[in-house]
Design a protein around this motif. Structure first.
Motif, PDB file in Angstrom:
ATOM      1  N   ARG A 316      60.513  51.339  44.062  1.00 35.77           N
ATOM      2  CA  ARG A 316      60.742  50.489  43.058  1.00 35.77           C
ATOM      3  C   ARG A 316      59.430  49.708  42.786  1.00 35.77           C
ATOM      4  O   ARG A 316      58.875  49.575  41.574  1.00 35.77           O
ATOM      5  N   HIS A 366      65.282  45.568  35.920  1.00 33.56           N
ATOM      6  CA  HIS A 366      66.126  44.818  36.572  1.00 33.56           C
ATOM      7  C   HIS A 366      67.591  44.907  35.864  1.00 33.56           C
ATOM      8  O   HIS A 366      68.103  43.492  35.399  1.00 33.56           O
ATOM      9  N   HIS A 373      62.000  47.296  31.650  1.00 28.69           N
ATOM     10  CA  HIS A 373      60.490  47.648  31.361  1.00 28.69           C
ATOM     11  C   HIS A 373      60.173  48.818  30.774  1.00 28.69           C
ATOM     12  O   HIS A 373      60.487  49.782  31.315  1.00 28.69           O
ATOM     13  N   GLU A 404      60.482  38.332  30.664  1.00 30.04           N
ATOM     14  CA  GLU A 404      60.156  37.654  31.904  1.00 30.04           C
ATOM     15  C   GLU A 404      58.610  37.524  31.821  1.00 30.04           C
ATOM     16  O   GLU A 404      58.062  36.863  32.548  1.00 30.04           O
ATOM     17  N   HIS A 405      57.910  38.463  31.089  1.00 31.90           N
ATOM     18  CA  HIS A 405      56.409  38.451  31.171  1.00 31.90           C
ATOM     19  C   HIS A 405      55.563  37.169  30.119  1.00 31.90           C
ATOM     20  O   HIS A 405      54.648  36.981  30.493  1.00 31.90           O
TER      21      HIS A 405
HETATM   22 ZN    ZN Z   1      59.875  42.846  36.261  1.00 29.12          ZN
END
Ligand code: ZN
Ligand code: FAD
Ligand code: MLT
Length: 449
Positions: A316, A366, A373, A404-405
């Motif tokens: 992962r 996730h 993603h 999240e980025h």
């Molecule tokens: Zn991530």
């Protein structure tokens, strides 16, 4: 330059073009810039002096931590000054009785984990870039990672911050009171501000209970939809679930090829879910019981000891590195409402290939918190057709274009898909109030103008 040298001392003002160049490209190689200089302050006062000098001379200032960000937010524009937080470090000051730590911005996530573990605690945010990503960078991006489903994002860990705002003032609120309703919550505002409002110099974070007994299962599924359903069901049914990470068979093949790893299963499966349970006592039985109730599992590999767990995690955590080997990817980090996740995953490859026929689409993430993603390779760095198609699809499903980025430079032109004109106007008003000269990270997060 003399003013900057006065602020940080000459040895910590870098102007050699070869050295400066190292600070001007992002981790993926997609975003390039051209800084005039790099400064490496060692204290909050030195950061304040740098901000003052940049204001006096009208220079853009770009905070940079580990430079592991994936949206180009730490890459300076032409002529900007990079403020590297490398020297803003010190051993984390852990309050073992209270379960909190005060930590300086340049400290890595891995170092914070080590300090928390040594005191019998843990830190709630974790992800593959832990050895380079800094506490300041994770606050600025409001980093998520693999444990959001259990502990929340970075914002949920941060009790207080110290920062130098764009107007040069220093705000510091590091007392760590859990209950403290005394006005606007500046830590929340700075979380996710991507270096556009202030330079974070330190933070007070909460720690989480240590859960050293861990079990990891890698589950194979014949259909992506089954793996998504399983992730959501395990999130609901397994309180000790620490991570639920979705991958595709194609992604695992790529990781195995690039890293020269043996495949995890004898057969290839369309979708693979990595689940980790963590508790104070051995969670293997409870994990096995929960997995036995999951439909569609066609293969499984389980690990309980550290090295074998790490070996399963490698499939992962190596996705980012393996995909980078194919050339600079377009990284689209998105969240979907849980009911839309499986339909989105089914639709997105064809949506991309409709606009860029030769592109490859890599899906991982996730899943249990709705975050996927979507990485697209085989596309020129400045060709945004695939980005456009994916982000429009996300918006059509009621999702977020950045899970999240962050927005960085990569997604500024799509911010309107998630934020109304009134919200963007409020963002601009906040930016003007805290950074009146607009020196902090111009071109990042907010559309210019
Ligand atoms: Zn991530
Ligand atoms: P940088 O990349 O240096 O900067 C990121 C942004 O923060 C920039 O806008 C910068 O200007 C600003 N900034 C940095 N420091 C400060 C400061 N002290 N004050 C104010 N602004 C600042 N992210 C996730 O959320 N979840 C993941 O699972 C995840 N996994 C990753 C795995 C890999 C292999 C890689 C390479 C990246 C991953 N990331 C992930 C992205 C990245 O690691 C995070 O965004 C991280 O928070 C960036 O930290 P950094 O110190 O490298 O920040
Ligand atoms: C991950 O979950 O692996 C990270 O967010 C990095 C990436 O998206 O490549």
């Amino acid at each position: 330059l003399p003013d900057l040298a006065d602020a940080v001392g000459s040895p910590n003002l870098l102007t050699d073009p070869d050295v400066v160049a190292g600070y001007c490209v992002d981790w993926t190689g997609r975003f390039h810039g051209g800084a005039a200089a790099v400064v490496r302050p060692a204290s909050t006062d030195e950061v304040a002096a740098v901000v003052a000098a940049c204001r006096r001379h009208g220079l853009a200032l770009v905070p940079q931590g580990g430079n592991t960000g994936l949206v180009g937010g730490s890459v300076p524009g032409e002529g900007a000054v990079v403020l590297a937080t490398t020297r803003l470090t010190a051993p984390a000051d852990v309050d073992a009785a209270g379960g909190q730590a005060t930590v300086r911005a340049g400290t890595t996530v891995a170092a914070l984990h080590a300090a928390a573990t040594a005191a019998g605690w843990d830190y709630g945010v974790d992800f593959a870039a832990r050895d380079s990503a800094t506490v300041g960078g994770t606050i600025a991006t409001n980093a998520g990672g693999v444990r959001v489903l259990r502990h929340g994002d970075t914002r949920a860990q941060v009790l207080g911050v110290e920062a130098v705002l764009g107007d040069g003032s220093v705000v510091s609120h590091l007392g760590g009171l859990l209950k403290d309703n005394t006005g606007y919550h500046l830590p929340s505002l700075l979380c996710g501000s991507e270096g556009t409002l202030g330079v974070v110099t330190a933070a007070r974070v909460r720690l989480v209970a240590a859960a050293p007994a861990r079990a990891v299962a890698l589950l194979g599924f014949a259909a992506m939809e089954d793996a998504v359903t399983a992730a959501l069901a395990l999130h609901r049914d397994l309180p000790v679930l620490d991570a639920a990470e979705l991958m595709t068979g194609a992604g695992i093949d790529l990781v195995c090829r690039v890293l020269d790893l043996a495949p995890p299963f004898a057969a290839r499966h369309a979708a693979v879910l990595l689940v980790e349970a963590a508790a104070t006592g051995d969670p293997t039985a409870v994990l096995a019981e929960a997995v036995s109730g999951v439909e569609g599992v066609v293969d499984a590999a389980v690990a309980t000891d550290g090295p074998r767990r790490a070996a399963l995690w490698r499939y992962r955590e190596s996705h980012t590195e393996a995909i980078n080997h194919l050339g600079p990817p377009h990284k689209l980090d998105v969240t979907l409402p849980s009911a839309a996740l499986a339909p989105f995953l089914a639709e997105v490859p064809a949506v991309v290939r409709r606009v860029v026929p030769g592109a490859d689409v890599w899906l991982f993430g996730h899943a249990a918190d709705g975050n996927i993603h979507v990485n697209v390779t085989g596309v020129a760095p400045d060709d945004e057709a695939a980005d456009d198609a994916v982000l429009d699809l996300v918006a059509a499903h009621g999702g977020s274009i950045s899970a999240e980025h962050g927005i960085g430079r990569a997604k500024v032109r799509w911010l309107h898909l998630n934020r109304s004109a009134a919200e963007i106007a409020a963002f601009r008003a906040i930016k003007r109030a805290l950074d009146p000269d607009g020196i902090l990270n111009p071109g990042v997060l907010l559309p210019e103008g």
